[in-house]
Scaffold this motif. Sequence first.
Motif, PDB file in Angstrom:
ATOM      1  N   TYR A  51      14.529  11.053  -4.103  1.00 13.23           N
ATOM      2  CA  TYR A  51      14.600  11.942  -2.938  1.00 13.23           C
ATOM      3  C   TYR A  51      16.051  12.011  -2.462  1.00 13.23           C
ATOM      4  N   PRO A  52      16.928  12.655  -3.244  1.00 14.91           N
ATOM      5  CA  PRO A  52      18.368  12.634  -2.970  1.00 14.91           C
ATOM      6  C   PRO A  52      18.777  13.225  -1.626  1.00 14.91           C
ATOM      7  N   ALA A  53      17.946  14.081  -1.029  1.00 14.43           N
ATOM      8  CA  ALA A  53      18.308  14.674   0.268  1.00 14.43           C
ATOM      9  C   ALA A  53      18.356  13.641   1.383  1.00 14.43           C
ATOM     10  N   LEU A  54      17.761  12.457   1.166  1.00 17.52           N
ATOM     11  CA  LEU A  54      17.806  11.411   2.187  1.00 17.52           C
ATOM     12  C   LEU A  54      19.143  10.679   2.221  1.00 17.52           C
ATOM     13  N   ASN A  55      20.015  10.951   1.261  1.00 25.60           N
ATOM     14  CA  ASN A  55      21.314  10.287   1.234  1.00 25.60           C
ATOM     15  C   ASN A  55      22.061  10.499   2.544  1.00 25.60           C
ATOM     16  N   THR A  56      22.521   9.419   3.152  1.00 22.00           N
ATOM     17  CA  THR A  56      23.266   9.343   4.429  1.00 22.00           C
ATOM     18  C   THR A  56      22.393   9.576   5.661  1.00 22.00           C
ATOM     19  N   GLN A  57      21.090   9.787   5.497  1.00 20.03           N
ATOM     20  CA  GLN A  57      20.238  10.074   6.650  1.00 20.03           C
ATOM     21  C   GLN A  57      19.626   8.807   7.266  1.00 20.03           C
ATOM     22  N   GLY A  58      19.837   7.651   6.639  1.00 21.50           N
ATOM     23  CA  GLY A  58      19.328   6.407   7.200  1.00 21.50           C
ATOM     24  C   GLY A  58      17.819   6.283   7.161  1.00 21.50           C
ATOM     25  N   LEU A  59      17.188   6.893   6.153  1.00 23.27           N
ATOM     26  CA  LEU A  59      15.725   6.893   6.052  1.00 23.27           C
ATOM     27  C   LEU A  59      15.285   6.610   4.617  1.00 23.27           C
ATOM     28  N   GLY A  60      14.111   5.986   4.497  1.00 29.66           N
ATOM     29  CA  GLY A  60      13.469   5.794   3.208  1.00 29.66           C
ATOM     30  C   GLY A  60      11.968   5.780   3.424  1.00 29.66           C
ATOM     31  N   PHE A  61      11.205   6.110   2.393  1.00 30.37           N
ATOM     32  CA  PHE A  61       9.749   6.163   2.511  1.00 30.37           C
ATOM     33  C   PHE A  61       9.100   5.559   1.271  1.00 30.37           C
ATOM     34  N   ALA A  62       7.834   5.207   1.397  1.00 33.16           N
ATOM     35  CA  ALA A  62       7.072   4.732   0.247  1.00 33.16           C
ATOM     36  C   ALA A  62       5.600   5.022   0.472  1.00 33.16           C
ATOM     37  N   ARG A  63       4.905   5.386  -0.592  1.00 34.41           N
ATOM     38  CA  ARG A  63       3.450   5.485  -0.559  1.00 34.41           C
ATOM     39  C   ARG A  63       2.909   4.164  -1.090  1.00 34.41           C
ATOM     40  N   LEU A  64       1.975   3.571  -0.358  1.00 34.59           N
ATOM     41  CA  LEU A  64       1.382   2.296  -0.739  1.00 34.59           C
ATOM     42  C   LEU A  64      -0.094   2.506  -1.028  1.00 34.59           C
ATOM     43  N   ASP A  65      -0.513   2.158  -2.229  1.00 37.96           N
ATOM     44  CA  ASP A  65      -1.914   2.264  -2.622  1.00 37.96           C
ATOM     45  C   ASP A  65      -2.471   0.870  -2.878  1.00 37.96           C
ATOM     46  N   TYR A  66      -3.726   0.666  -2.437  1.00 39.02           N
ATOM     47  CA  TYR A  66      -4.372  -0.627  -2.562  1.00 39.02           C
ATOM     48  C   TYR A  66      -5.769  -0.438  -3.170  1.00 39.02           C
ATOM     49  N   ALA A  67      -6.059  -1.159  -4.257  1.00 36.01           N
ATOM     50  CA  ALA A  67      -7.433  -1.228  -4.730  1.00 36.01           C
ATOM     51  C   ALA A  67      -8.219  -2.095  -3.752  1.00 36.01           C
ATOM     52  N   LYS A  68      -9.523  -2.157  -3.904  1.00 37.16           N
ATOM     53  CA  LYS A  68     -10.321  -3.060  -3.074  1.00 37.16           C
ATOM     54  C   LYS A  68      -9.788  -4.483  -3.246  1.00 37.16           C
ATOM     55  N   GLY A  69      -9.424  -5.129  -2.140  1.00 34.98           N
ATOM     56  CA  GLY A  69      -8.847  -6.461  -2.206  1.00 34.98           C
ATOM     57  C   GLY A  69      -7.383  -6.487  -2.598  1.00 34.98           C
ATOM     58  N   GLY A  70      -6.768  -5.319  -2.725  1.00 34.78           N
ATOM     59  CA  GLY A  70      -5.373  -5.227  -3.154  1.00 34.78           C
ATOM     60  C   GLY A  70      -4.400  -5.799  -2.126  1.00 34.78           C
ATOM     61  N   LEU A  71      -3.319  -6.378  -2.618  1.00 35.64           N
ATOM     62  CA  LEU A  71      -2.338  -7.052  -1.764  1.00 35.64           C
ATOM     63  C   LEU A  71      -0.920  -6.564  -2.046  1.00 35.64           C
ATOM     64  N   ILE A  72      -0.180  -6.257  -0.973  1.00 33.07           N
ATOM     65  CA  ILE A  72       1.275  -6.156  -1.050  1.00 33.07           C
ATOM     66  C   ILE A  72       1.770  -7.540  -0.663  1.00 33.07           C
TER      67      ILE A  72
END
Length: 219
Positions: free
Chosen positions: A89-110
Amino acid sequence: MAKFLFAFVVAGVLLVLASSSHVLAADADPIDDFCVADLSSKLIINGLVCVDPATVTGTDFKFTGFEKAGNTSNALGSAVSPGFAGVNYPALNTQGLGFARLDYAKGGLIAPHTHPRATEVLYVVQGTLYVGFVDTNNKFYPTILNKGDLYVFPRGLVHFQLNIANGPAFAIASFNSQNPGLQLVANALFGAQPPIEDGVLVKAFGIPITEVETIKKGF
């Protein structure tokens, strides 16, 4: 004397303002309207090289990387899909932002981890998560999040998320840095290269050397 006092007061105000700007922003402020990153550049700087602004169009600011769920077929039952300036997502360069999609199976752990350069805000899109972080006094702050809930993980503190729903869960994380960093606690201690001496981990965790060696094999 009056001029000296005035200069002293102005210097003090400027110092306070400068200090507060560092507190409020994880990244340096941009000096242009935008700086779409040139991901093909090999130049190493504290940030990313910009493409020629004349070549930029509205489409460059659009991101469609979160439309598909990540692959949770792994030991932890979770997946992280990034939306970062230096990745996809190169447009975020210098904007001080980042994002992530987090997916979890049943019982899934980050798994427990830290972001040394950013505060994280988590928004639950689907499912129910048990989350929490530990402060520098080792106080634990757990809670349960449902669809539509937000939760803040303060910068640099160890935190995690566990899916306790009867099916898959899905969340979006935002960061106040284009490069928040990620350090998994277990990996850092037991998977470091070169390895941390077994004796250090034996004394730190109060476990036999055989257990330390067994855990290291998992990394």
